[in-house]
Motif scaffolding. Sequence first.
Motif, PDB file in Angstrom:
ATOM      1  N   SER A  45      22.790 -21.490 -38.066  1.00 26.48           N
ATOM      2  CA  SER A  45      23.847 -22.320 -38.806  1.00 26.48           C
ATOM      3  C   SER A  45      25.138 -21.973 -38.274  1.00 26.48           C
ATOM      4  N   ASN A  46      26.206 -22.934 -38.174  1.00 25.37           N
ATOM      5  CA  ASN A  46      27.479 -22.848 -37.722  1.00 25.37           C
ATOM      6  C   ASN A  46      28.475 -23.859 -38.331  1.00 25.37           C
ATOM      7  N   GLU A  47      29.250 -23.442 -39.353  1.00 28.88           N
ATOM      8  CA  GLU A  47      30.075 -24.450 -39.813  1.00 28.88           C
ATOM      9  C   GLU A  47      31.630 -24.455 -39.588  1.00 28.88           C
ATOM     10  N   THR A  48      31.950 -23.698 -38.215  1.00 31.51           N
ATOM     11  CA  THR A  48      33.102 -23.691 -37.780  1.00 31.51           C
ATOM     12  C   THR A  48      32.920 -24.428 -36.295  1.00 31.51           C
ATOM     13  N   PRO A  49      34.177 -24.465 -35.761  1.00 31.86           N
ATOM     14  CA  PRO A  49      34.325 -25.058 -34.472  1.00 31.86           C
ATOM     15  C   PRO A  49      34.103 -24.246 -33.157  1.00 31.86           C
ATOM     16  N   LEU A  50      33.573 -23.087 -33.629  1.00 29.03           N
ATOM     17  CA  LEU A  50      33.213 -22.103 -32.468  1.00 29.03           C
ATOM     18  C   LEU A  50      32.016 -22.316 -32.070  1.00 29.03           C
ATOM     19  N   ALA A  51      31.762 -22.496 -30.611  1.00 31.24           N
ATOM     20  CA  ALA A  51      30.709 -22.434 -29.783  1.00 31.24           C
ATOM     21  C   ALA A  51      30.191 -21.212 -29.350  1.00 31.24           C
ATOM     22  N   LEU A  52      29.087 -21.017 -29.900  1.00 28.56           N
ATOM     23  CA  LEU A  52      28.642 -19.465 -29.685  1.00 28.56           C
ATOM     24  C   LEU A  52      27.620 -19.616 -28.764  1.00 28.56           C
ATOM     25  N   TYR A  83      19.510   9.029 -25.063  1.00 24.61           N
ATOM     26  CA  TYR A  83      18.755  10.281 -25.276  1.00 24.61           C
ATOM     27  C   TYR A  83      18.164  10.208 -26.690  1.00 24.61           C
ATOM     28  N   SER A  84      18.723   9.359 -27.596  1.00 27.98           N
ATOM     29  CA  SER A  84      18.143   9.348 -29.094  1.00 27.98           C
ATOM     30  C   SER A  84      17.353   7.997 -29.231  1.00 27.98           C
ATOM     31  N   GLY A  85      17.131   7.381 -28.334  1.00 27.91           N
ATOM     32  CA  GLY A  85      16.170   6.157 -28.325  1.00 27.91           C
ATOM     33  C   GLY A  85      16.624   4.969 -27.838  1.00 27.91           C
ATOM     34  N   THR A  86      16.282   3.871 -28.358  1.00 27.20           N
ATOM     35  CA  THR A  86      16.722   2.645 -27.567  1.00 27.20           C
ATOM     36  C   THR A  86      17.515   1.887 -28.482  1.00 27.20           C
ATOM     37  N   ARG A  87      18.596   1.196 -27.742  1.00 29.16           N
ATOM     38  CA  ARG A  87      19.715   0.456 -28.559  1.00 29.16           C
ATOM     39  C   ARG A  87      19.247  -1.023 -27.980  1.00 29.16           C
ATOM     40  N   VAL A  88      19.349  -1.815 -29.007  1.00 30.13           N
ATOM     41  CA  VAL A  88      19.386  -3.514 -28.671  1.00 30.13           C
ATOM     42  C   VAL A  88      20.821  -4.011 -28.983  1.00 30.13           C
ATOM     43  N   PHE A  89      21.480  -4.512 -28.149  1.00 29.58           N
ATOM     44  CA  PHE A  89      22.744  -5.216 -28.286  1.00 29.58           C
ATOM     45  C   PHE A  89      22.561  -6.518 -28.112  1.00 29.58           C
ATOM     46  N   VAL A  90      23.236  -7.510 -28.987  1.00 25.52           N
ATOM     47  CA  VAL A  90      23.341  -8.776 -28.857  1.00 25.52           C
ATOM     48  C   VAL A  90      25.060  -8.905 -28.601  1.00 25.52           C
ATOM     49  N   ASP A  91      25.277  -9.679 -27.454  1.00 23.59           N
ATOM     50  CA  ASP A  91      26.514  -9.952 -27.060  1.00 23.59           C
ATOM     51  C   ASP A  91      26.718 -11.376 -27.462  1.00 23.59           C
ATOM     52  N   VAL A  92      27.799 -11.859 -28.058  1.00 24.58           N
ATOM     53  CA  VAL A  92      28.336 -13.266 -28.478  1.00 24.58           C
ATOM     54  C   VAL A  92      29.532 -13.417 -27.952  1.00 24.58           C
ATOM     55  N   THR A  93      29.653 -14.583 -27.079  1.00 24.58           N
ATOM     56  CA  THR A  93      30.879 -15.219 -27.006  1.00 24.58           C
ATOM     57  C   THR A  93      31.110 -16.351 -27.700  1.00 24.58           C
ATOM     58  N   ALA A  94      32.383 -16.389 -28.447  1.00 24.13           N
ATOM     59  CA  ALA A  94      32.517 -17.466 -29.445  1.00 24.13           C
ATOM     60  C   ALA A  94      33.840 -17.987 -28.934  1.00 24.13           C
ATOM     61  N   GLU A  95      33.618 -19.296 -28.699  1.00 21.08           N
ATOM     62  CA  GLU A  95      34.754 -19.975 -27.999  1.00 21.08           C
ATOM     63  C   GLU A  95      35.275 -21.068 -28.993  1.00 21.08           C
ATOM     64  N   ILE A 132      30.717  -9.961 -38.522  1.00 18.82           N
ATOM     65  CA  ILE A 132      32.029  -9.779 -37.741  1.00 18.82           C
ATOM     66  C   ILE A 132      32.940 -10.751 -38.172  1.00 18.82           C
ATOM     67  N   GLU A 133      34.262 -10.369 -38.783  1.00 24.04           N
ATOM     68  CA  GLU A 133      35.280 -11.637 -38.904  1.00 24.04           C
ATOM     69  C   GLU A 133      35.971 -11.633 -37.613  1.00 24.04           C
ATOM     70  N   LEU A 134      36.455 -12.609 -37.215  1.00 22.40           N
ATOM     71  CA  LEU A 134      37.581 -12.761 -36.378  1.00 22.40           C
ATOM     72  C   LEU A 134      38.920 -12.143 -36.673  1.00 22.40           C
ATOM     73  N   LEU A 135      39.547 -11.370 -35.878  1.00 21.70           N
ATOM     74  CA  LEU A 135      40.519 -10.723 -36.149  1.00 21.70           C
ATOM     75  C   LEU A 135      41.781 -11.169 -35.782  1.00 21.70           C
ATOM     76  N   GLU A 136      41.691 -12.108 -34.562  1.00 23.11           N
ATOM     77  CA  GLU A 136      42.692 -12.788 -33.795  1.00 23.11           C
ATOM     78  C   GLU A 136      42.648 -14.173 -33.871  1.00 23.11           C
ATOM     79  N   PRO A 137      43.572 -14.944 -33.830  1.00 24.51           N
ATOM     80  CA  PRO A 137      43.632 -16.325 -33.898  1.00 24.51           C
ATOM     81  C   PRO A 137      42.903 -16.880 -32.721  1.00 24.51           C
ATOM     82  N   LEU A 138      42.551 -18.024 -32.342  1.00 28.47           N
ATOM     83  CA  LEU A 138      42.054 -18.569 -31.207  1.00 28.47           C
ATOM     84  C   LEU A 138      42.620 -20.065 -31.105  1.00 28.47           C
ATOM     85  N   SER A 143      38.352 -17.973 -26.095  1.00 28.93           N
ATOM     86  CA  SER A 143      37.087 -17.302 -26.651  1.00 28.93           C
ATOM     87  C   SER A 143      37.273 -15.593 -26.762  1.00 28.93           C
ATOM     88  N   THR A 144      36.634 -15.399 -27.526  1.00 28.84           N
ATOM     89  CA  THR A 144      36.443 -13.875 -27.822  1.00 28.84           C
ATOM     90  C   THR A 144      35.054 -13.245 -27.775  1.00 28.84           C
TER      91      THR A 144
END
Length: 131
Positions: A32-39, A49-61, A94-100, A105-106
């Motif tokens: 769902s997306n109720e904002t004008p951001l394209a994700l 060393y302590s295991g595996t990490r999974v990262f999701v990288d999101v570009t919000a324009e 995560i809330e956007l901290l800077e105006p766009l 994009s951020t």
Amino acid sequence: MNRRAALRALGTGLVASLAGCSGSRIDGSVTSNETPLALSHEYATQATYSGTRVFVDVTAENAGNDPITLEERVPNVTCTFLDDAGETLHEAGIELLEPLDAGESTTLEFPLTIDTEDVTRYELRCEWVEA
């Protein structure tokens, strides 16, 4: 360096790069997306060393015509990591901290460090919250 030492070094590097990585593909979607951001989004795994990490990288324009000023309301992007049964393993927002301005994009990053072997998909939501 002799051939045997070179092969050993190559094999050690390959095993280290694959150690702890999830064996299956992780699917992701914007539910769902109720904002004008394209994700746009992608995931990566990283062996540590302590295991595996999974990262999701999101570009919000900001795909809208007007700037997102963050004065009255703020876009909040939430990532929910799920297992095969649809149970939530972890959720973070995560809330956007800077105006766009329009067209700007951020980048946002959502890490998962627990239950990484169980994660099969992630879902992204973007909603307005009060500033």
